[in-house]
Scaffold this motif. Structure first.
Motif, PDB file in Angstrom:
ATOM      1  N   VAL A 130      -0.582   1.572 -21.360  1.00 31.41           N
ATOM      2  CA  VAL A 130      -0.555   0.386 -20.518  1.00 31.41           C
ATOM      3  C   VAL A 130       0.821   0.328 -19.870  1.00 31.41           C
ATOM      4  N   ASP A 131       0.859   0.477 -18.558  1.00 29.03           N
ATOM      5  CA  ASP A 131       2.102   0.414 -17.794  1.00 29.03           C
ATOM      6  C   ASP A 131       2.014  -0.739 -16.809  1.00 29.03           C
ATOM      7  N   VAL A 132       3.046  -1.575 -16.775  1.00 31.61           N
ATOM      8  CA  VAL A 132       3.103  -2.703 -15.842  1.00 31.61           C
ATOM      9  C   VAL A 132       4.272  -2.468 -14.897  1.00 31.61           C
ATOM     10  N   LEU A 133       3.956  -2.379 -13.608  1.00 27.74           N
ATOM     11  CA  LEU A 133       4.972  -2.062 -12.606  1.00 27.74           C
ATOM     12  C   LEU A 133       5.102  -3.206 -11.608  1.00 27.74           C
ATOM     13  N   GLU A 134       6.338  -3.590 -11.310  1.00 23.27           N
ATOM     14  CA  GLU A 134       6.571  -4.568 -10.259  1.00 23.27           C
ATOM     15  C   GLU A 134       6.324  -3.907  -8.907  1.00 23.27           C
ATOM     16  N   SER A 135       5.817  -4.698  -7.955  1.00 23.42           N
ATOM     17  CA  SER A 135       5.451  -4.133  -6.663  1.00 23.42           C
ATOM     18  C   SER A 135       5.692  -5.165  -5.562  1.00 23.42           C
ATOM     19  N   SER A 136       5.841  -4.665  -4.321  1.00 25.80           N
ATOM     20  CA  SER A 136       5.936  -5.541  -3.151  1.00 25.80           C
ATOM     21  C   SER A 136       4.718  -5.378  -2.255  1.00 25.80           C
ATOM     22  N   ARG A 137       3.651  -4.770  -2.776  1.00 27.03           N
ATOM     23  CA  ARG A 137       2.442  -4.588  -1.978  1.00 27.03           C
ATOM     24  C   ARG A 137       1.780  -5.947  -1.720  1.00 27.03           C
ATOM     25  N   HIS A 138       1.094  -6.016  -0.589  1.00 24.97           N
ATOM     26  CA  HIS A 138       0.448  -7.269  -0.188  1.00 24.97           C
ATOM     27  C   HIS A 138      -0.961  -7.301  -0.776  1.00 24.97           C
TER      28      HIS A 138
END
Length: 250
Positions: A130-138
């Protein structure tokens, strides 16, 4: 039974100490559990009979498995509680390593522990990440033509075997369209999720959004964020409508 049939079930020794409890009494305490994938989704624990502290009372019933053979059903008995038909053993299993082990029904017990930490739903699969990544995708979420979420600050959770999940800050979600649900689910990797229904004015969509308010430490980055079932909504990623994934949650 052919070698091919035997290979359909994967087994693997675990280095974890595993305990299970019923009625305040330890039913089993083992440092030699075996993970058995009876189906491809997640494993279950089989424990050595000699590490079972509770009584195993033969019910006289048997259960037949194409791959494991004939299994004897046992009641699990402690001095404070009985779990009927809660264990099974395959004495003549075509897989020799399972013959002196028993499987105790997960849901029939009060608690399970890996080392000193409680575990819920099923054993943790050592091959699931389980990997949680911050993103700036819309990320936009629409239901019945109504935009119910719109965010440029998702956290994307990648879990082995499942589609990516987009966890969104609550200020980016139309909370006025959500109604609390009494439904809860439990995940051995993330914790306990609570749910909302979505009311768009056109229809009610039950249990379509969830949040982990106090997730397990390894998933702390999704705490207090909202996630929609991609299988049930129209999700646009950077303006592109995504195909709804096919999963058991659809």
């Amino acid at each position: 039974m052919s070698e091919h049939s035997r290979e359909e079930i994967r087994t693997e020794e675990s280095g974890k100490r595993v305990r299970t409890v019923l009625g305040g009494r330890v039913v089993a305490d083992t440092r030699r559990p075996v993970l058995v994938w009876e189906h491809p989704y997640y494993p279950t624990y089989y424990v050595p009979r000699e590490d079972v502290r509770a009584g195993l009372t033969d019910t006289g019933e048997v259960r037949r498995s194409r791959r494991l053979g004939e299994g004897t059903i046992y009641d699990v008995v402690t001095d404070s509680a009985t779990a009927p038909a809660a264990a099974i053993g395959y004495r003549n299993c075509p897989l020799p390593r399972l013959r002196d082990l028993v499987r105790i029904d997960w849901n029939s017990m009060d608690e399970w522990f890996e080392e000193d930490e409680p575990v819920y739903v099923h054993p943790r699969d050592p091959y699931t990440r389980v990997d949680v990544l911050e993103s700036s995708r819309h990320v936009e979420v629409r239901l019945d033509g109504v935009t119910v979420a719109d965010s440029h600050h998702p956290r994307i959770l990648f879990e082995t075997g499942l589609p990516p999940r987009y966890y969104l800050p609550l200020p980016d979600v139309r909370m006025d369209l959500l109604r609390p649900s009494e439904h809860e689910t439990h995940c051995p990797y993330k914790g306990t999720a609570s749910y909302w229904h979505v009311h768009t004015g056109e229809a009610e969509h039950p249990d379509t959004v969830w949040t982990y308010r106090t997730p397990l430490p390894e998933s702390h980055k999704i705490a207090g964020l909202a996630c929609f079932y991609d299988e049930r909504v129209d999700l646009l990623l950077d303006g592109e409508l995504q195909r709804r994934p096919t999963t058991p949650f659809g």
